[in-house]
Scaffold this motif. Structure first.
Motif, PDB file in Angstrom:
ATOM      1  N   THR A 132       3.232   4.485  -6.806  1.00 50.44           N
ATOM      2  CA  THR A 132       4.639   4.586  -6.398  1.00 50.44           C
ATOM      3  C   THR A 132       4.782   5.036  -4.950  1.00 50.44           C
ATOM      4  O   THR A 132       5.801   4.777  -4.325  1.00 50.44           O
ATOM      5  N   LEU A 133       3.764   5.696  -4.405  1.00 56.05           N
ATOM      6  CA  LEU A 133       3.808   6.148  -3.013  1.00 56.05           C
ATOM      7  C   LEU A 133       3.385   5.056  -2.037  1.00 56.05           C
ATOM      8  O   LEU A 133       3.555   5.206  -0.835  1.00 56.05           O
ATOM      9  N   LEU A 135       0.408   4.140  -0.987  1.00 53.23           N
ATOM     10  CA  LEU A 135      -0.499   4.734  -0.004  1.00 53.23           C
ATOM     11  C   LEU A 135      -1.525   3.729   0.494  1.00 53.23           C
ATOM     12  O   LEU A 135      -1.929   2.816  -0.225  1.00 53.23           O
ATOM     13  N   SER A 165       1.810   5.529   4.236  1.00 53.81           N
ATOM     14  CA  SER A 165       2.637   5.338   3.054  1.00 53.81           C
ATOM     15  C   SER A 165       3.755   4.363   3.376  1.00 53.81           C
ATOM     16  O   SER A 165       4.334   4.402   4.469  1.00 53.81           O
ATOM     17  N   MET A 167       6.525   4.600   2.239  1.00 54.75           N
ATOM     18  CA  MET A 167       7.749   5.399   2.253  1.00 54.75           C
ATOM     19  C   MET A 167       7.986   6.071   3.600  1.00 54.75           C
ATOM     20  O   MET A 167       9.050   6.624   3.840  1.00 54.75           O
TER      21      MET A 167
END
Length: 183
Positions: A132-133, A135, A165, A167
């Motif tokens: 979900t990150l 990476l 990331s 994000m």
């Protein structure tokens, strides 16, 4: 009459011993994968095994444990030797580079010369939340001498290089060093 019967029994026993030794010596490499899968609770499996139990190789694959996601880690080769003072010695390498040397002796399990690298994406099978990150980057693991048994000692070094990331607006975020002392 008794002597010839005794000779027959001895020949049969000798043939059985030779047959059993042949089976043990030529045990297939997939046995290593079966043991690895069982003792890692199906988080590590092998594919494309070749060679024997004693001197073989396979593709090491990470699994999420539910058999839904598999991630190839590295091609690994092993040489297993039995001995008296060192009960079991296993040398692992990948493409000619040493990955680890594992020795079981009277003091316990000794792991030395640990040296391998993986992409961050390859670790998602071990920790589902990493996905979900989103990476990226490389993970390098090294250790000189680890002793596990009567007395635990040693240090594991983990280098996280070029970690990024999806994000984060800044990529890579950075490099990190982790040192784990198991004393």
């Amino acid at each position: 009459m008794r002597k010839s019967r005794f000779k027959k029994v001895m020949y049969i026993m000798l043939l059985v011993i030779i047959f059993m030794a042949g089976i043990i010596i030529k045990a297939p490499a997939w046995l290593v994968g079966s043991l690895l899968s069982k003792y890692s609770q199906h988080h590590l499996v092998t594919r494309n095994e070749n060679g024997t139990f004693w001197n073989g190789g396979a593709l090491l694959v990470a699994s999420d444990g539910t058999d839904k996601k598999y991630v190839p880690l590295m091609r690994i080769n092993w040489k297993i030797k039995l001995g008296l003072s060192k009960f079991v010695t296993i040398n692992f390498d990948s493409y000619g580079q040493n990955v680890a040397l594992v020795v079981v002796d009277k003091n316990g399990l000794n792991i030395s010369n640990v040296n391998f690298s993986l992409a961050m994406e390859q670790l998602e099978a071990f920790a589902g939340n990493l996905g979900t990150l989103n990476l990226s980057g490389n993970v390098h693991v090294s250790a000189g001498n680890l002793s596990l048994g009567k007395k635990n000692s040693g240090t594991v070094n983990v280098s996280l290089n070029g970690i990024g990331s999806g994000m984060s607006p800044i990529n890579p975020i950075g490099n990190y060093e982790l040192n784990f002392d198991i004393s």
